[in-house]
Design an enzyme around this catalytic site. Structure first.
Site, mmCIF file in Angstrom:
data_model
loop_
_atom_site.group_PDB
_atom_site.id
_atom_site.type_symbol
_atom_site.label_atom_id
_atom_site.label_comp_id
_atom_site.label_asym_id
_atom_site.label_seq_id
_atom_site.Cartn_x
_atom_site.Cartn_y
_atom_site.Cartn_z
ATOM 1 N N ASN A 121 -21.390 78.939 27.619
ATOM 2 C CA ASN A 121 -20.341 79.790 27.142
ATOM 3 C C ASN A 121 -20.749 80.755 26.055
ATOM 4 O O ASN A 121 -21.511 80.323 25.344
ATOM 5 C CB ASN A 121 -18.927 79.125 26.880
ATOM 6 C CG ASN A 121 -18.259 78.575 28.102
ATOM 7 O OD1 ASN A 121 -18.349 79.124 29.293
ATOM 8 N ND2 ASN A 121 -17.393 77.743 27.934
ATOM 9 N N ARG A 172 -19.043 76.717 34.306
ATOM 10 C CA ARG A 172 -20.357 76.186 33.932
ATOM 11 C C ARG A 172 -20.621 75.132 34.826
ATOM 12 O O ARG A 172 -21.752 74.789 35.348
ATOM 13 C CB ARG A 172 -20.370 75.853 32.482
ATOM 14 C CG ARG A 172 -20.463 76.765 31.466
ATOM 15 C CD ARG A 172 -20.571 76.477 29.956
ATOM 16 N NE ARG A 172 -19.345 75.704 29.920
ATOM 17 C CZ ARG A 172 -19.252 74.964 28.869
ATOM 18 N NH1 ARG A 172 -20.293 74.796 28.089
ATOM 19 N NH2 ARG A 172 -18.125 74.081 28.759
#
Length: 89
Positions: free
Chosen positions: A36, A18
Site C-alpha cells: 500500500n 494485497r
C-alpha cells in the site's frame, strides 16, 4: 523473463487487494512484492515469464472482490531476481 511495476488506483485499500494479489501471483508463479502507498494506491513489483506477467496486469483491473479499480499504470523495470512474492507492510 520480464519485470513490471504496476500502480493500481481506486478503492484498493482495506479490501484485501494485497492478499488477493499475493494469491494471484503465487498462482501464476511470479516473484516480487505488493504494498500500500500513502496516496491510497497499491504498487506491485512483479517478475516472471512475459505471459504470466501480462495475466497479472489484466488481473489488476479486477483486483479483489471488494476493490473498485479506476486506473492501472504499468512501468517497465529491470529485474531484481526476487525468489518469491511477498506482501510488504
Amino acid at each position: 523473463m520480464i519485470a513490471r511495476e504496476i500502480t493500481v488506483r481506486g478503492k484498493v485499500h482495506g479490501v484485501f487487494f494485497r492478499a488477493s494479489a499475493k494469491i494471484k501471483a503465487d498462482e501464476l508463479g511470479l516473484w516480487g512484492w505488493v504494498k500500500n502507498e500513502p496516496d491510497e494506491s497499491v504498487v506491485i513489483w512483479v517478475e516472471g515469464p512475459e505471459q504470466m506477467v501480462l495475466q497479472m496486469i489484466d488481473w489488476c483491473w479486477l483486483g479483489s472482490e471488494r476493490a473498485r479499480v479506476k486506473d492501472v499504470a504499468v512501468k517497465v523495470v529491470e529485474r531484481q531476481h526476487y525468489k518469491d512474492f511477498v506482501v510488504l507492510r
